[in-house]
Design a protein around this motif. Sequence first.
Motif, mmCIF file in Angstrom:
data_model
loop_
_atom_site.group_PDB
_atom_site.id
_atom_site.type_symbol
_atom_site.label_atom_id
_atom_site.label_comp_id
_atom_site.label_asym_id
_atom_site.label_seq_id
_atom_site.Cartn_x
_atom_site.Cartn_y
_atom_site.Cartn_z
ATOM 1 N N LEU A 241 -7.701 -1.940 -74.886
ATOM 2 C CA LEU A 241 -7.754 -0.756 -73.740
ATOM 3 C C LEU A 241 -8.108 0.359 -74.446
ATOM 4 N N THR A 242 -9.015 1.166 -74.125
ATOM 5 C CA THR A 242 -9.215 2.381 -74.473
ATOM 6 C C THR A 242 -9.404 3.273 -73.167
ATOM 7 N N LEU A 243 -8.418 4.330 -72.828
ATOM 8 C CA LEU A 243 -8.685 5.117 -71.901
ATOM 9 C C LEU A 243 -9.068 6.539 -72.468
ATOM 10 N N ILE B 31 -18.262 5.949 -72.266
ATOM 11 C CA ILE B 31 -18.477 4.583 -71.509
ATOM 12 C C ILE B 31 -19.493 3.716 -72.179
ATOM 13 N N ARG B 32 -20.443 4.022 -72.785
ATOM 14 C CA ARG B 32 -21.218 3.023 -73.357
ATOM 15 C C ARG B 32 -20.485 2.236 -74.427
ATOM 16 N N ALA B 33 -19.421 2.885 -75.004
ATOM 17 C CA ALA B 33 -18.599 2.243 -76.193
ATOM 18 C C ALA B 33 -17.676 1.264 -75.468
ATOM 19 N N GLY B 34 -17.599 1.391 -74.116
ATOM 20 C CA GLY B 34 -16.620 0.538 -73.320
ATOM 21 C C GLY B 34 -15.380 1.219 -73.012
ATOM 22 N N TYR C 163 -21.322 -2.328 -79.713
ATOM 23 C CA TYR C 163 -19.969 -1.923 -79.930
ATOM 24 C C TYR C 163 -18.666 -3.095 -79.851
ATOM 25 N N ASP C 164 -19.053 -4.037 -79.376
ATOM 26 C CA ASP C 164 -18.338 -5.357 -79.614
ATOM 27 C C ASP C 164 -18.360 -5.984 -80.777
ATOM 28 N N ASP C 165 -19.385 -5.773 -81.628
ATOM 29 C CA ASP C 165 -19.782 -6.409 -82.934
ATOM 30 C C ASP C 165 -18.851 -5.576 -84.007
ATOM 31 N N VAL C 166 -17.784 -6.310 -84.362
ATOM 32 C CA VAL C 166 -16.796 -5.745 -85.212
ATOM 33 C C VAL C 166 -17.589 -5.824 -86.566
#
Length: 453
Positions: A130-132, A62-65, A239-242
């Motif tokens: 999207l990641t599930l 969840i922390r990783a989105g 985690y949004d920082d590529v």
Amino acid sequence: MRLSRYFLPVLKETPAEARVASHRLMLRAGMIKQQAAGIYSWLPLGFRVLRRIEQIVCEEQIRAGHIPMLMPTIQSADLWRESDRYDAYGPEMLRIQDRHDRELLFGPTNEEMITDIFRTHVTSYKNLPLTLFHIQWKFRDEIRPRFGVMRGREFFMKDGYSFDLTRKDAMHAYNRHLVSYLQTYERLGLQAIPMRAESGPIGGEDTHEFLVLADTGESIVYYDSAVTDIRLDQRLIDYDDVAQCQKIAQDFTAVYARTEETHDEEKYAQVPKDRQRCARGIEVGQIFYFGTKYSKPMGALVQTADGEMVPVHMGSHGIGVSRLVGAIIEASHDEKGIIWPEEVTPFHCGIINVKQGDVETDRLCDQLHEGINRLGLEALYDDREERAGAKFATADIIGLPWRVTVGPRGAKSGLVELESRRTGERQELLAEAVAPRIAQIYGVEQLSVVDNV
């Protein structure tokens, strides 16, 4: 929890079928019971550890989105025929029929099902990335199940699935998963090394396995010992920082580390000889990028900004939650029993009453038990009518990281002994200092006042 009211069937003898430390200790500590080859019941102590690991895995995802969900264990064979994997998967897949002769299977993995869910509900690039993920029981009919939960037929697994518009975006998802897994293993007290691996029946162009080095590991691995010196930066990872995720992934994967199937003698020879290592490892996770392997044949298409319909790029990412229980024990035990890291321990500490029935020791133990529990921590209080030696042996085998011993001599002065299971270090404390000390160890704020005892 009072041990006299708990279900903890500790075994005195080692079962003959247990050949590795984790299997032996899980049986002896009353964590599991075998029901069939490679299939186990998780008894209360084992179930507690399993749930703690599951919670850590879930928190880091969840922390990783990534977004949690739940898919069923039983799947339709028709979905697997769409991807052309139903006949190709092999005898490890348990194929079944219902009363209407419909062909079903007990899911070994969920690529087809998640692709079907995606194609039903997502049609535009605006909904990407999207990641599930879900954490669910799986079944693979291993030809030789062995080593307890390390290679069982039924196992508890986190599998996640990423959907991206382009390969570039998908590789960021790959790197993001690699970093999130490293964070997860670190929280579990493990050093897991990402190693270039084969994709197997899941398929794909890029894949890394995460292996914990252990003599009992089934996989032979070759690596540059420098990889064991790399540590995650303790800064907060974005985690949004590529670029950041890519840099961390490169730091770990640029050093030679491969499973036997992908071992390259020519590249290995370039590693300085004093750093060349061949060892065994326990696989505790794997990540895959497989592009359009499933989305293309199953019609999982999205519309681009230009109006073109294109198959999405996919990846899958698994962590063996139940296998991690065994891996942690393999990495953390001694001749007396298990040594749980604080993050996954089934109880935060144990309380041993050396002389059950003595008024002062009983009173002190009761108040310690209450005081620790009031802080939101859980103590396992051994209040059984047993000799002290048996209580210490039980405490050692189940491996709680901290033990509080209360005897009649110290109780007269309000003194108890706090001992670290890992180091054996002991200190004498006033009883009223124990709950605050345990809270400090676990980083718990003391929200309530602990009564003097």
